[in-house]
Design an enzyme around this catalytic site. Sequence first.
Site, PDB file in Angstrom:
ATOM      1  N   GLN A 102       0.851  -1.201   0.000  1.00 25.51           N
ATOM      2  CA  GLN A 102       0.000   0.000   0.000  1.00 25.51           C
ATOM      3  C   GLN A 102       0.886   1.251   0.000  1.00 25.51           C
ATOM      4  O   GLN A 102       0.400   2.358  -0.201  1.00 25.51           O
ATOM      5  CB  GLN A 102      -0.889   0.036   1.242  1.00 25.51           C
ATOM      6  N   HIS A 120      -1.266   1.609  -4.386  1.00 26.15           N
ATOM      7  CA  HIS A 120      -1.666   3.010  -4.258  1.00 26.15           C
ATOM      8  C   HIS A 120      -0.755   3.961  -5.011  1.00 26.15           C
ATOM      9  O   HIS A 120      -0.806   5.170  -4.786  1.00 26.15           O
ATOM     10  CB  HIS A 120      -1.724   3.411  -2.774  1.00 26.15           C
ATOM     11  N   CYS A 128       0.089  13.066 -16.001  1.00 25.07           N
ATOM     12  CA  CYS A 128      -0.638  14.155 -16.636  1.00 25.07           C
ATOM     13  C   CYS A 128      -2.094  13.738 -16.807  1.00 25.07           C
ATOM     14  O   CYS A 128      -2.365  12.781 -17.559  1.00 25.07           O
ATOM     15  CB  CYS A 128      -0.028  14.466 -18.005  1.00 25.07           C
ATOM     16  N   CYS A 152       2.136  19.109 -22.604  1.00 26.13           N
ATOM     17  CA  CYS A 152       0.933  19.917 -22.875  1.00 26.13           C
ATOM     18  C   CYS A 152       0.842  21.120 -21.939  1.00 26.13           C
ATOM     19  O   CYS A 152      -0.088  21.913 -22.045  1.00 26.13           O
ATOM     20  CB  CYS A 152      -0.333  19.046 -22.739  1.00 26.13           C
ATOM     21  N   GLY A 189       2.676  -4.578   8.971  1.00 21.37           N
ATOM     22  CA  GLY A 189       2.703  -3.132   9.169  1.00 21.37           C
ATOM     23  C   GLY A 189       1.553  -2.378   8.564  1.00 21.37           C
ATOM     24  O   GLY A 189       1.733  -1.282   8.008  1.00 21.37           O
ATOM     25  N   PRO A 216       3.116  -4.392  15.845  1.00 25.62           N
ATOM     26  CA  PRO A 216       3.207  -4.242  17.306  1.00 25.62           C
ATOM     27  C   PRO A 216       1.830  -4.216  17.969  1.00 25.62           C
ATOM     28  O   PRO A 216       1.679  -4.538  19.141  1.00 25.62           O
ATOM     29  CB  PRO A 216       3.891  -2.876  17.485  1.00 25.62           C
ATOM     30  N   ALA A 233       8.489  -5.008  12.304  1.00 24.50           N
ATOM     31  CA  ALA A 233       8.851  -5.763  11.102  1.00 24.50           C
ATOM     32  C   ALA A 233      10.357  -5.932  10.972  1.00 24.50           C
ATOM     33  O   ALA A 233      10.843  -7.011  10.611  1.00 24.50           O
ATOM     34  CB  ALA A 233       8.296  -5.042   9.873  1.00 24.50           C
TER      35      ALA A 233
HETATM   36  C1  BV8 Z   1     -11.938   3.133  -3.422  1.00 24.04           C
HETATM   37  C2  BV8 Z   1      -2.353   7.168  -1.012  1.00 24.04           C
HETATM   38  C3  BV8 Z   1     -13.925   3.220  -4.731  1.00 24.04           C
HETATM   39  C4  BV8 Z   1      -2.377   8.531  -0.487  1.00 24.04           C
HETATM   40  C5  BV8 Z   1      -3.924   5.910   0.249  1.00 24.04           C
HETATM   41  C6  BV8 Z   1     -14.859  -0.364   2.013  1.00 24.04           C
HETATM   42  C7  BV8 Z   1     -14.950  -0.331   3.406  1.00 24.04           C
HETATM   43  C8  BV8 Z   1     -14.579   0.825   4.110  1.00 24.04           C
HETATM   44  C9  BV8 Z   1     -14.112   1.961   3.407  1.00 24.04           C
HETATM   45  C10 BV8 Z   1     -14.045   1.914   2.035  1.00 24.04           C
HETATM   46  C11 BV8 Z   1     -14.397   0.774   1.345  1.00 24.04           C
HETATM   47  N1  BV8 Z   1     -14.199   1.016   0.008  1.00 24.04           N
HETATM   48  C12 BV8 Z   1     -13.771   2.263  -0.165  1.00 24.04           C
HETATM   49  C13 BV8 Z   1     -13.650   2.847   1.054  1.00 24.04           C
HETATM   50  C14 BV8 Z   1     -13.204   4.215   1.261  1.00 24.04           C
HETATM   51  C15 BV8 Z   1     -11.686   4.301   1.402  1.00 24.04           C
HETATM   52  C16 BV8 Z   1     -11.258   3.692   2.692  1.00 24.04           C
HETATM   53  O1  BV8 Z   1     -10.875   2.530   2.747  1.00 24.04           O
HETATM   54  N2  BV8 Z   1     -11.305   4.491   3.746  1.00 24.04           N
HETATM   55  C17 BV8 Z   1     -10.863   4.017   5.046  1.00 24.04           C
HETATM   56  C18 BV8 Z   1      -9.958   5.061   5.676  1.00 24.04           C
HETATM   57  C19 BV8 Z   1     -12.106   3.750   5.881  1.00 24.04           C
HETATM   58  N3  BV8 Z   1     -11.022   3.648   0.304  1.00 24.04           N
HETATM   59  C20 BV8 Z   1     -10.814   4.340  -0.830  1.00 24.04           C
HETATM   60  O2  BV8 Z   1     -11.192   5.483  -1.005  1.00 24.04           O
HETATM   61  C21 BV8 Z   1     -10.096   3.590  -1.940  1.00 24.04           C
HETATM   62  N4  BV8 Z   1     -10.828   3.822  -3.148  1.00 24.04           N
HETATM   63  O3  BV8 Z   1     -12.243   2.104  -2.938  1.00 24.04           O
HETATM   64  O4  BV8 Z   1     -12.712   3.823  -4.325  1.00 24.04           O
HETATM   65  C22 BV8 Z   1     -13.950   3.322  -6.199  1.00 24.04           C
HETATM   66  C23 BV8 Z   1     -13.886   2.147  -6.959  1.00 24.04           C
HETATM   67  C24 BV8 Z   1     -13.918   2.265  -8.326  1.00 24.04           C
HETATM   68  C25 BV8 Z   1     -13.984   3.523  -8.933  1.00 24.04           C
HETATM   69  C26 BV8 Z   1     -14.023   4.689  -8.169  1.00 24.04           C
HETATM   70  C27 BV8 Z   1     -13.998   4.598  -6.781  1.00 24.04           C
HETATM   71  C28 BV8 Z   1      -8.702   4.168  -2.160  1.00 24.04           C
HETATM   72  C29 BV8 Z   1      -7.813   3.859  -0.995  1.00 24.04           C
HETATM   73  C30 BV8 Z   1      -6.399   4.403  -1.283  1.00 24.04           C
HETATM   74  C31 BV8 Z   1      -6.221   5.685  -0.539  1.00 24.04           C
HETATM   75  N5  BV8 Z   1      -4.829   6.121  -0.645  1.00 24.04           N
HETATM   76  N6  BV8 Z   1      -2.681   6.312   0.083  1.00 24.04           N
HETATM   77  C32 BV8 Z   1      -1.022   8.856   0.057  1.00 24.04           C
HETATM   78  O5  BV8 Z   1      -0.285   7.946   0.506  1.00 24.04           O
HETATM   79  O6  BV8 Z   1      -0.726  10.059   0.038  1.00 24.04           O
HETATM   80  S1  BV8 Z   1      -4.283   5.018   1.620  1.00 24.04           S
HETATM   81  C33 BV8 Z   1      -3.125   5.279   2.846  1.00 24.04           C
HETATM   82  O7  BV8 Z   1      -3.523   4.413   3.915  1.00 24.04           O
HETATM   83  C34 BV8 Z   1      -1.708   4.833   2.514  1.00 24.04           C
HETATM   84  O8  BV8 Z   1      -1.531   4.305   1.220  1.00 24.04           O
HETATM   85  C35 BV8 Z   1      -1.463   3.707   3.514  1.00 24.04           C
HETATM   86  O9  BV8 Z   1      -0.614   2.749   3.038  1.00 24.04           O
HETATM   87  C36 BV8 Z   1      -2.840   3.213   3.665  1.00 24.04           C
HETATM   88  C37 BV8 Z   1      -3.131   2.255   4.748  1.00 24.04           C
HETATM   89  O10 BV8 Z   1      -2.522   2.730   5.932  1.00 24.04           O
HETATM   90  P1  BV8 Z   1      -1.393   1.779   6.555  1.00 24.04           P
HETATM   91  O11 BV8 Z   1      -0.390   1.486   5.499  1.00 24.04           O
HETATM   92  O12 BV8 Z   1      -2.030   0.617   7.195  1.00 24.04           O
HETATM   93  O13 BV8 Z   1      -0.722   2.747   7.598  1.00 24.04           O
HETATM   94  P2  BV8 Z   1      -1.269   3.119   9.051  1.00 24.04           P
HETATM   95  O14 BV8 Z   1      -0.467   4.260   9.546  1.00 24.04           O
HETATM   96  O15 BV8 Z   1      -2.758   3.189   9.027  1.00 24.04           O
HETATM   97  O16 BV8 Z   1      -0.901   1.836   9.930  1.00 24.04           O
HETATM   98  C38 BV8 Z   1       0.451   1.518  10.170  1.00 24.04           C
HETATM   99  C39 BV8 Z   1       0.452   0.180  10.884  1.00 24.04           C
HETATM  100  O17 BV8 Z   1       1.813  -0.227  11.061  1.00 24.04           O
HETATM  101  C40 BV8 Z   1      -0.190   0.212  12.256  1.00 24.04           C
HETATM  102  O18 BV8 Z   1      -1.012  -0.925  12.417  1.00 24.04           O
HETATM  103  C41 BV8 Z   1       1.005   0.136  13.227  1.00 24.04           C
HETATM  104  O19 BV8 Z   1       0.684  -0.570  14.404  1.00 24.04           O
HETATM  105  C42 BV8 Z   1       1.989  -0.647  12.408  1.00 24.04           C
HETATM  106  N7  BV8 Z   1       3.403  -0.389  12.704  1.00 24.04           N
HETATM  107  C43 BV8 Z   1       3.975   0.736  13.202  1.00 24.04           C
HETATM  108  N8  BV8 Z   1       5.314   0.555  13.307  1.00 24.04           N
HETATM  109  C44 BV8 Z   1       5.576  -0.713  12.852  1.00 24.04           C
HETATM  110  C45 BV8 Z   1       4.368  -1.310  12.476  1.00 24.04           C
HETATM  111  N9  BV8 Z   1       4.290  -2.556  11.983  1.00 24.04           N
HETATM  112  C46 BV8 Z   1       5.438  -3.250  11.885  1.00 24.04           C
HETATM  113  N10 BV8 Z   1       6.650  -2.747  12.215  1.00 24.04           N
HETATM  114  C47 BV8 Z   1       6.750  -1.492  12.706  1.00 24.04           C
HETATM  115  N11 BV8 Z   1       7.952  -1.007  13.055  1.00 24.04           N
END
Ligand code: BV8
Length: 245
Positions: A102, A120, A128, A152, A189, A216, A233
Amino acid sequence: MANDDIHQAAAALRSARRVVVLTGAGISAESGVPTFRGPEGLWRKYRAEDLATPEAFARDPILVWEWYDWRRGIIAKVGPNPGHLVLARWEARFPAFTLITQNVDGLHALAGSQRLLELHGNIWKTRCPEEGRIVENRNVPLSPIPPRCAFCGGLLRPHIVWFGEGLDPGVLGEAYAASAQAEVMLVVGTSALVHPAASLPLAAAESGATIIEINPDPTPLTPYADFPLRGKAGDILPRLDAALD
Ligand code: BV8
């Protein structure tokens, strides 16, 4: 993390042929890239709705590009950590290995992973909207902001999937196919909150795959994990790798 949990997970992984890994921001945390929802998370300072959406970009492209430029500056200074490097090595170790991420930071590719699906997008690529042309741009800092298309003159956008945007159907299809055929799927992660990425491990579990979660903290996926390995990780993946031999 107790060693016997890691050895039990290694026993399940050792003889697997089809292995899939899904990573999230947590695998890059030990490289120094802020996660999204942790205490120092990216979103803590900004609301996702303010920045990572097409509406936000239409409303204020300069603000959105300044946010990405800030993140690119952080990522440009860091490198892959031992967790990334283990996953890169596993491509040669398992007959059918797929890495699904992701993350947009490009650190898996930098670690040498080639069989990689970037769900993602990638923070080093611009697109573009007029022509669909994708161009890599590694300038840090970006200049000018916002960057414009050399062909463009139109406003370039990050080649990143924003909230409310669909994922590339080809990439997503490959990710689902690999997950549904996996014998073992590791989920490393990720808070397992963002869909459709978070549904991939469920597809794997439904097809009978063994699920190993490395995090974690517990997540909504933890109840489905055969081996929930609590920890970082960069610590657990090298120990799991060593236990395979
Ligand atoms: C779509 C790019 C439809 C931006 C990102 C179904 C159910 C619920 C919601 C939805 C659903 N379908 C759609 C949705 C809405 C939405 C969504 O899921 N919302 C959530 C918040 C509820 N999804 C969308 O909008 C998706 N689009 O489905 O559109 C559609 C279909 C067809 C046509 C038109 C429309 C698009 C989702 C993509 C969004 N873009 N990123 C950017 O990066 O600038 S998502 C963003 O969150 C990042 O990419 C990131 O990777 C992703 C997930 O977060 P995580 O990677 O998990 O990171 P986070 O900080 O949350 O967690 C970190 C974890 O690591 C923690 O658990 C922590 O404990 C752990 N950790 C910490 N340290 C360590 C560790 N683990 C191991 N080792 C360590 N040292």
